[in-house]
Design an enzyme around this catalytic site. Structure first.
Site, PDB file in Angstrom:
ATOM      1  N   SER A 457       0.849  -1.190   0.000  1.00  0.00           N
ATOM      2  CA  SER A 457       0.000   0.000   0.000  1.00  0.00           C
ATOM      3  C   SER A 457       0.885   1.240   0.000  1.00  0.00           C
ATOM      4  O   SER A 457       1.836   1.334   0.781  1.00  0.00           O
ATOM      5  CB  SER A 457      -0.897   0.015   1.233  1.00  0.00           C
ATOM      6  OG  SER A 457      -1.774  -1.087   1.241  1.00  0.00           O
ATOM      7  N   CYS A 650      -7.534  -1.413   7.228  1.00  0.00           N
ATOM      8  CA  CYS A 650      -6.368  -1.932   6.510  1.00  0.00           C
ATOM      9  C   CYS A 650      -5.508  -2.733   7.473  1.00  0.00           C
ATOM     10  O   CYS A 650      -5.251  -2.297   8.602  1.00  0.00           O
ATOM     11  CB  CYS A 650      -5.553  -0.791   5.908  1.00  0.00           C
ATOM     12  SG  CYS A 650      -4.134  -1.359   4.925  1.00  0.00           S
ATOM     13  N   ASP A 695      -8.682  -2.941   2.841  1.00  0.00           N
ATOM     14  CA  ASP A 695      -7.456  -3.283   2.127  1.00  0.00           C
ATOM     15  C   ASP A 695      -6.695  -4.200   3.084  1.00  0.00           C
ATOM     16  O   ASP A 695      -5.901  -3.738   3.899  1.00  0.00           O
ATOM     17  CB  ASP A 695      -6.656  -2.026   1.802  1.00  0.00           C
ATOM     18  CG  ASP A 695      -5.411  -2.324   0.972  1.00  0.00           C
ATOM     19  OD1 ASP A 695      -5.196  -3.505   0.632  1.00  0.00           O
ATOM     20  OD2 ASP A 695      -4.643  -1.385   0.682  1.00  0.00           O
ATOM     21  N   TRP A 697      -4.982  -8.281   4.193  1.00  0.00           N
ATOM     22  CA  TRP A 697      -4.188  -9.418   3.730  1.00  0.00           C
ATOM     23  C   TRP A 697      -4.076 -10.430   4.858  1.00  0.00           C
ATOM     24  O   TRP A 697      -4.327 -10.116   6.019  1.00  0.00           O
ATOM     25  CB  TRP A 697      -2.803  -8.959   3.288  1.00  0.00           C
ATOM     26  CG  TRP A 697      -2.051  -8.222   4.352  1.00  0.00           C
ATOM     27  CD1 TRP A 697      -1.278  -8.762   5.348  1.00  0.00           C
ATOM     28  CD2 TRP A 697      -2.013  -6.804   4.566  1.00  0.00           C
ATOM     29  NE1 TRP A 697      -0.758  -7.776   6.155  1.00  0.00           N
ATOM     30  CE2 TRP A 697      -1.199  -6.561   5.698  1.00  0.00           C
ATOM     31  CE3 TRP A 697      -2.588  -5.716   3.911  1.00  0.00           C
ATOM     32  CZ2 TRP A 697      -0.941  -5.289   6.180  1.00  0.00           C
ATOM     33  CZ3 TRP A 697      -2.327  -4.443   4.400  1.00  0.00           C
ATOM     34  CH2 TRP A 697      -1.512  -4.235   5.512  1.00  0.00           C
TER      35      TRP A 697
END
Length: 698
Positions: A457, A650, A695, A697
């Site tokens: 990012s 995020c 966003d 992961w």
């Protein structure tokens, strides 16, 4: 008509010709003037077939005598890897005449004419919030559309009644829309009359079971497919699709040899744009500094200079860093497989199979392929070890490889739990003083995944600096059981190595790994790294007056640094901005409180328009996380939401993101005095309206 042309001057004629050319190009996709065989492989030095440029998959299958095509939709290369493995196994075990294909390279409006004696396979990853990968988006929108039109213009509700397909998806159960792409694709194909062979497979990266999910699914699928197509299983023997030719007559320092360059322009020392995922820009690293105050952990702020390129980013986008394998891992691989003494041998790689593509430019060297092209550092798959067994001449080695490849629990205890790479696994079996030199190099090219770029990012604002994006990168180093050396992240340690190189300091970590920082022919000297930009949908509201709530523990704060800097730049320009509320979490104030001084400066500049709330998980008697702080600020959070605030998350998808979503549902429920189920429903509606963005992961 003659009078019309008489009224036109030369410039008019040129413009009309250009428009005619462009229109023809659009509707024919260049097929009228394209050179046959001028494909991706051809651009790397080899044309694979005279029909290689066709976008008609039925024509391609017929002309190349194939009866099974495996399409992949892949963002990071994993789905492509599984597609390749499935195609190879279909040929080796059952004699299927297979090919793999990037789904964006074909127009599939003629699926209604797909032959009944052939099978089509979809291996599709789900990316982001239930979205298709970039290369699959056009087909996905077409096939899941309300009324897709096929080539025969059949009025039947079942235009794909003759199509038989296989489906396997790659996803992550920590995302709300787990494997949504393969689910929707499967539903659409069935609705259009197609017949699925075998169960719909779904691999789960979030649970860490992707490999075993695939292995168990494929056996059930093969059982059904053998019945449907009348296949007979045969002894598995490796049949290469590529051939390696050693070119002893050419010196490895010859200017025509690719030593890690991505394309001819880069090889010649004159790289040209446009720069993209297929043509990365060698970007100068203008800043690389440590953000943590720790003896055992590292986190870097890295800045890249994109001046004078076509690469543009907007706040919230990602930047891709193209890494290389570490010196120690490259040396280990070459030694284990008997290639150390001829690492600099010049080789050409030639397709044998007419549908095969050489995945990198040639001529090149063994060392170059291993260093820059192959993913040799990841944990090896059980299936690949089973394949290697056929090349072992020592019966004990063959038996061990066979056992690892066939026994799930044994493989787990000896390989996956220890996080061993392919070379480490073989070294563990045969020892450091011998090699397994009988494995053909083509097997590695065809079976190991390509070394993929790593995405970060962007933590800066394009509003304030359009040409120098920054990232916030934690350096990965994971302790492994039964090993004195930790598992090192490929890209993050590459960047750490770059930092120390710039500073002229030796990495103090006793387990540090080194890299060929200077790059091919010294082209990365001056601290340069190959990069490209990937657009993201993780964006600020178009109206800067709209308030925003951001939750970003650890490096999850990266895009929010860019968001707040953007709001500050707008504020400086006299643009009215809404409140920015940031929840940031880390271990302790003294160890990993990133950008502390910057947050103070931004608070002074923006005043009440910015507020930072911190959660230090290891400073008190009990651990405190961002979701706890979110709950403490329930009243403020709800007020901002009722004023139209956008909500952003995020970071870690496996737990944090789910906990934050659950906490937000509770806040809405409590503050608005409604049932908790209704609060959760409001959060779901926010997602669909893009008011809740992630966003994340795993």
């Amino acid at each position: 008509m003659a009078q019309l042309w008489a009224q036109l001057d030369v410039l008019d004629i040129l413009i009309l010709s250009a428009v005619l050319f462009g229109t023809t190009a659009y509707f024919t996709k260049g097929s009228l003037w394209s050179k046959k065989g001028d494909n991706a492989a051809g651009s790397l030095g080899h044309n694979t077939s005279q029909e290689s440029m066709t976008r008609d998959i039925v024509e391609k299958l017929n002309n190349s005598d194939r009866n099974m095509v495996v399409f992949y939709g892949s963002q990071t290369g994993t789905a492509e890897d599984y597609a390749s493995r499935l195609a190879k196994e279909g040929h080796a075990r059952f004699g299927l005449r297979t090919m793999i294909a990037d789904i964006e390279e074909y127009d599939l409006e003629n699926l209604d004419t797909f032959p009944e004696d052939k099978i089509i396979v979809f291996v599709m990853a789900t990316y982001g919030e239930g979205e298709p990968t970039d290369n699959a988006s056009q087909f996905y929108e077409f096939i899941t559309g309300e009324d897709p039109m096929f080539s025969e213009a059949d009025d039947s509700e079942k235009p794909l009644k003759n199509l038989k397909f296989v489906a396997f998806g790659l996803g992550n159960n920590t995302y709300e829309y787990y494997n949504q792409v393969i689910k929707n694709l499967n539903e659409s194909l069935l609705k259009l009359g197609a017949t699925r062979v075998g169960p719909m497979g779904m691999g789960d990266d979030g649970a860490g079971t992707m490999e075993e999910d695939y292995l168990s699914w494929k056996e059930e699928m093969w059982n059904e497919l053998t019945s449907v197509m009348g296949l007979q299983e045969r002894e598995v023997v490796y049949e290469p699709a590529l051939k390696v030719v050693e070119m002893s007559e050419i010196a490895n320092d010859d200017s025509t040899i690719y030593l890690g360059e991505h394309n001819p322009a880069s090889l010649e020392g004159n790289p040209i744009g446009p720069y993209s995922a297929t043509n990365p820009y060698i970007a100068p690293v203008t800043l690389a500094q440590e953000l943590f105050n720790s003896d055992t952990r590292n986190c870097l702020q890295v800045e890249f200079d994109l001046t004078d390129t076509n690469l543009k980013y907007t706040t919230g986008d990602h930047i891709a860093v193209w890494p290389q394998n570490s010196v120690s891992e490259v040396d280990r691989f070459l030694r284990v497989f008997g290639l150390l003494d001829k690492r600099d041998q010049v080789i050409d790689v030639v397709p044998i199979d007419v549908t095969a593509k050489v995945p990198f430019p040639t001529p090149t060297t063994y060392d170059t392929v291993v260093r820059y092209r192959l993913d040799i550092s990841g944990i090896v798959s059980r299936q690949f070890l089973a394949t290697l067994s056929q090349f072992a001449t020592d019966e004990k080695v063959k038996a061990e490889l066979t056992k690892l490849g066939s026994e799930k629990d044994y493989f787990s205890s000896e390989v996956s739990s220890k996080m061993l790479s392919i070379a480490e696994t073989i070294e563990h079996i045969i020892g450091k003083d011998t090699s397994l030199a009988t494995v053909p190099f083509t097997l590695f090219i065809e079976s190991l995944g390509n070394l993929q770029p790593r995405y970060y990012s962007i933590s800066s604002s394009s509003y304030s600096d359009k040409t120098k994006p920054q990232i916030t990168c934690v350096v990965e180093s994971v302790d492994r059981p039964s090993s004195s050396s930790p598992l090192k992240g490929v890209a993050s340690n590459y960047l750490l190595n770059m930092k120390y190189f710039k500073e002229g300091i030796k990495n103090p970590d006793p387990n540090a790994v080194s890299y060929q920082i200077e790059g091919p022919r010294g082209k990365y000297m001056g601290s340069k790294v190959p990069v490209h930009i990937r657009p993201s949908s993780f964006k600020l509201p178009t109206n800067p007056k709209v308030p925003i709530i951001m939750v970003g523990p650890g490096t999850g704060v990266a895009p929010f640094r860019g968001f707040v800097y953007e709001r500050a730049a707008q504020f400086d320009a006299g643009v009215p901005v809404g409140k920015s509320l940031l929840f940031f979490g880390c271990r302790s104030h003294s160890e990993d409180f990133m950008y502390e001084s910057e947050w103070s400066s931004l608070t002074k500049k923006l005043g009440n328009n910015f507020e930072l709330i911190t959660a230090f998980s290891r400073e008190g008697p009990t651990k405190v996380y961002v979701q706890d702080k979110l709950l403490e600020q329930a009243k403020l959070v709800n007020e901002l939401l009722e004023n139209g605030a956008y909500f952003y998350v995020c970071g870690d998808a496996s737990r944090m993101a789910k906990d934050v979503a659950s906490t937000l549902g509770k806040i809405i429920s409590q503050q608005r005095d409604i049932p908790e189920e209704k609060g959760e429903e409001i959060v779901k509606i926010m997602r669909t309206q893009n008011q809740y963005q992630e966003d994340v992961w795993s």
